[in-house]
Design a protein around this motif. Sequence first.
Motif, PDB file in Angstrom:
ATOM      1  N   ASP A  94      79.388  27.071  53.311  1.00 20.47           N
ATOM      2  CA  ASP A  94      78.539  26.896  52.129  1.00 20.47           C
ATOM      3  C   ASP A  94      79.154  25.908  51.145  1.00 20.47           C
ATOM      4  OD1 ASP A  94      80.557  28.792  51.620  1.00 20.47           O
ATOM      5  OD2 ASP A  94      79.486  29.504  49.849  1.00 20.47           O
ATOM      6  N   ASP A  95      80.421  25.556  51.364  1.00 14.88           N
ATOM      7  CA  ASP A  95      81.082  24.591  50.476  1.00 14.88           C
ATOM      8  C   ASP A  95      81.000  23.209  51.138  1.00 14.88           C
ATOM      9  OD1 ASP A  95      82.827  23.032  48.994  1.00 14.88           O
ATOM     10  OD2 ASP A  95      84.182  24.725  48.589  1.00 14.88           O
ATOM     11  N   ASP A 133      82.111  29.540  58.516  1.00 10.95           N
ATOM     12  CA  ASP A 133      82.765  30.194  57.396  1.00 10.95           C
ATOM     13  C   ASP A 133      82.389  31.670  57.455  1.00 10.95           C
ATOM     14  OD1 ASP A 133      84.069  30.659  55.015  1.00 10.95           O
ATOM     15  OD2 ASP A 133      82.433  29.919  53.754  1.00 10.95           O
ATOM     16  N   ARG A 186      82.394  34.121  54.472  1.00  8.71           N
ATOM     17  CA  ARG A 186      81.608  34.625  53.347  1.00  8.71           C
ATOM     18  C   ARG A 186      80.666  33.538  52.847  1.00  8.71           C
ATOM     19  NH1 ARG A 186      83.485  37.869  47.963  1.00  8.71           N
ATOM     20  NH2 ARG A 186      81.367  38.169  47.260  1.00  8.71           N
ATOM     21  N   GLU A 227      73.448  34.832  51.128  1.00 10.45           N
ATOM     22  CA  GLU A 227      72.295  35.066  52.000  1.00 10.45           C
ATOM     23  C   GLU A 227      72.702  35.760  53.292  1.00 10.45           C
ATOM     24  OE1 GLU A 227      68.278  32.625  53.208  1.00 10.45           O
ATOM     25  OE2 GLU A 227      69.971  31.572  52.291  1.00 10.45           O
ATOM     26  N   LEU A 276      86.187  30.174  60.695  1.00 10.54           N
ATOM     27  CA  LEU A 276      87.191  29.457  59.899  1.00 10.54           C
ATOM     28  C   LEU A 276      87.026  29.976  58.478  1.00 10.54           C
ATOM     29  CD1 LEU A 276      89.307  27.248  59.479  1.00 10.54           C
ATOM     30  CD2 LEU A 276      87.460  25.598  59.248  1.00 10.54           C
ATOM     31  N   GLY A 284      88.552  31.497  54.598  1.00 11.78           N
ATOM     32  CA  GLY A 284      89.593  31.544  53.574  1.00 11.78           C
ATOM     33  C   GLY A 284      90.012  32.969  53.263  1.00 11.78           C
ATOM     34  N   HIS A 285      89.210  33.925  53.719  1.00 11.69           N
ATOM     35  CA  HIS A 285      89.556  35.335  53.514  1.00 11.69           C
ATOM     36  C   HIS A 285      90.359  35.793  54.707  1.00 11.69           C
ATOM     37  CE1 HIS A 285      87.162  36.325  49.993  1.00 11.69           C
ATOM     38  NE2 HIS A 285      86.289  35.458  50.447  1.00 11.69           N
ATOM     39  N   HIS A 299      91.591  33.170  48.642  1.00 12.35           N
ATOM     40  CA  HIS A 299      90.418  32.434  49.105  1.00 12.35           C
ATOM     41  C   HIS A 299      90.158  31.221  48.227  1.00 12.35           C
ATOM     42  CE1 HIS A 299      86.045  31.618  49.497  1.00 12.35           C
ATOM     43  NE2 HIS A 299      86.335  31.772  50.768  1.00 12.35           N
ATOM     44  N   THR A 309      69.344  37.570  49.840  1.00 14.35           N
ATOM     45  CA  THR A 309      68.419  36.534  49.395  1.00 14.35           C
ATOM     46  C   THR A 309      69.235  35.301  49.042  1.00 14.35           C
ATOM     47  OG1 THR A 309      68.560  36.931  47.016  1.00 14.35           O
ATOM     48  CG2 THR A 309      67.104  38.376  48.268  1.00 14.35           C
TER      49      THR A 309
END
Lengths: 403, 534
Positions: free
Chosen positions: A9-10, A54, A56, A59, A81, A83-84, B270, B430
Amino acid sequence: MRRILFIDDDTHILDGLRRSLRSMRDSWQMEFVSSARDALAAFDAAPFDVVVSDMRMPEMDGADLLATIMQRSPATIRLVLSGHADTAAIMKSVGVAHQFLNKPCTPETLQTTIERACDLKALIESEAVQGAVSGLKRLPAVPSVYRELVECLRKDDATLDSVAKVIGRDIGMTTRILQLVNSAFFGLPKTVTTVDRAVAYLGLETVASLVLSQGAFASYSAAELNGFDVEKLMRQGMQTAAVARAIARAERRDKQTIEHVFLAGMLHDVGSLVLAVELPQKYADFVTRSAAPGADPRTIEHEVFGVSHAIVGAYLLGLWALPNTIVEAVAYHEQPSACAKGDWSAFGIVHVASRIARHPNSADPCDPRLWLDRDYLQRVGVLERWPEWKAAAATALKTQAAA
Amino acid sequence: MVNSPPKVLVVDDNPVDRELVTSLLAGKYAVGCAPDAESGLELLSLERPDVVLLDHNMPGVAGLDALVTFVKAGAVVIMLTGANKDGVAAEAFKRGARDYVLKSGLSRNVLDRIISRELERRRLELDLQATQRRFDEVASRIPEVLWMRALDGEFLYLSPAFEQIWGIPRSRMTPADWLNALHPDDKAAECKAVEKVRSGREYDGEFRIVRPDGSVRFIKNRGYPIFENGELVRFGGVARDVTDEMRMQAELRLAQKLEAIGQLAAGIAHEINTPAQYVGDNVAFLAGSFRDLLPVLRAFNDALDKGAIGAADIERLRALAKTADIAYLLEEIPAALAQAGAGMEQITKIVRAMKEFSHPGDDMTPTDLNHIIANTVTVARNAWKYVAEVAFDFAPDLPTVVCLPSQINQVIMNLVVNAADAIGDVVAGTDRKGAITIRTRHDGDFALVEIEDTGCGIPQKMIDRIFDPFFTTKAPGKGTGQGLAIARRIVVDNHHGRLQVTSDVGKGTRFSIRLPFEPPAAATGSHPAAEQVA
């Protein structure tokens, strides 16, 4: 061309990956998307050989995405992959991801991981292996307790209690687990009488490993075993696991690797069980021939079965969706030099451990009975650490002998 | 025992007198007789009579000497005497007789009255002994010290636990010894407390004692005045060793803090790992780009060295530039540099915020609330960024607030994480995001901080309980239910501020913190004693 899909998402991450993996553009066809929804849309257009997601994301998170992809396209290699790096995140990916990579991860690591995952898949799905495996009447199913356990762990609200309940429903499994946990093998300070205490002492991963290996070895009835010494196979598995763990610790590997070599050690010869039960005549032939002085069991195995027990085991564990590290370790445990891009990682450790556990009294790495893959160890530059491994193994095996 | 008649032993050498007394006692008592002291003593040990009637004039052992022997053997003795001499009576009382009866005055009534009275007295004594024993049993077993002091401060009673806790003998404790055992810093307060109870009021005290081995214990002491007929006569109370309790509380506080830090640490990791990934990727790309560009740069250099560029050179450079994909690099290198820089900035920001968040000092300090709030929101970013946008609406000229920044950080962190969780429940699954608005205002003597979310809201029936310790609506493992209880303690108890909540189910929740710009002088962050134990 391998088709590889990256999801994060990044967008900075995607830009970075796109640039740093640009050198692979001749052999990889890469796509980069920033949401699970876009990933599934891309899949609908054309399937991918590998997905790297990723964990996390808003959605739909990585674990759910990979679970969906696993259903739609089971052949796709699924990597995380993330980061957590906490246990909860890793646990969530168990059963849906082939491998869990931590951010930050260098482009080289990412490249080798993807290439090796593809090689492994090609190896265990090669025509020769498919031909040999299709000759087997049936393969053991993944133990149902383990499947339930994995499902339970994937839920956000998994607790020690709920995990213990899942195992507790299977009385036979509970008994075996408690017997194991209380053996000198684990050297616990006092007797553990309940599964939740076992989980508290040993950690979820170890207990899950025990559940899986116990389930695997209990796949066949006594009649089906027909005299095959499954207890001995298990004992050797335990010894290899203990030595592998000791070596991984001596090599200062991270917790996840230690868990993986432990489980791989326990299961490394599970292919022998399958071959012995499914092809008893051939297996008897194999045993007789390899007992001859100077015989190379690996060559004989190939002549008799057309496939090695290592590959059969890896094939089985691949079907069971175990982490790639474990499948790889089982696949290459006899001959790590067979892995083209092999570095000094889990499968090398399991190889050394299985050799030491089989012949604990061989002090010389050149001892021909050991079948130690010295070429490989020399190539990755660790052969001179043999005495340290022997020392670590001696301590681990001494604890076990007290059992 | 209840139904059997009381036993009376008559010791008299005169058979007529024995007969007489026996007949007078018959019916109501079980009577045994002995003709002399020796056989009387024998019967005494065999029969354990409740009362012995002993003749004063007997041959052999003199009556008074026999009396001593009987009393020593535990008997309740009433002398029978023929002579009405005061000297004898007085001597008999002195040697332990309970009463005496003149043989001349013997009657059923007299004997019955005297014996009944003795039996009653005996019963009361036994009762008293039993009560005393029960009290001793309790007093010696409970870990609390029961004490009683006279108005002049002298100790009337100290229970055995005193020796365990104080480490000194309780016999001959004087008020001076008591004061001596106190921690020097706590003497004045304890003296005041004693004065208070002497003036007839109850008191609650906390002090430290220093034991002979030098170890320090924390004592909680409660004193009560004791009145008789409306007049203060003594005072007594209970003292308790609370050292372990305080240590446990301090440990619990530390554990909660560590738990919060642990949860934070995963989020922080993170927040650092993500930019580290793309910084690394971009740097790797830049290294590769430079490698690709090297042949071009070398060729260019060669051309410069030659001093003249021919068509062949141009052609060669063009070919090299094409191989290196210069057009792509020209576009991507600046972007890669910018993103690597942005990533480093992101890492620096979070590390700095974390450092400030973790080590703000533990003293009451004038603090820029706006700054520490923004900082804490940065640290908590991983908790809210997937579900919400955070908007600041800060009063620009908010004066500094004298507070414990580490504790206020903790409160803000808690409320922001709660807000994010509440929003998470609404937007899960969502692609929508909620909003967290943080406002600061100047409100009279107070700085007002409002943290508002667009989350699920809190039902009316729960809103009164949210500040209770261990009340939680979160799933097991997600929270201990301590957060808001701690927030309230920090704001109300430690800072003399106010913490309020209003909520609309389905719309959201607003927490309002009011902190006095200058807290009253007495305000202290935490119990100093507790910190010392930890």
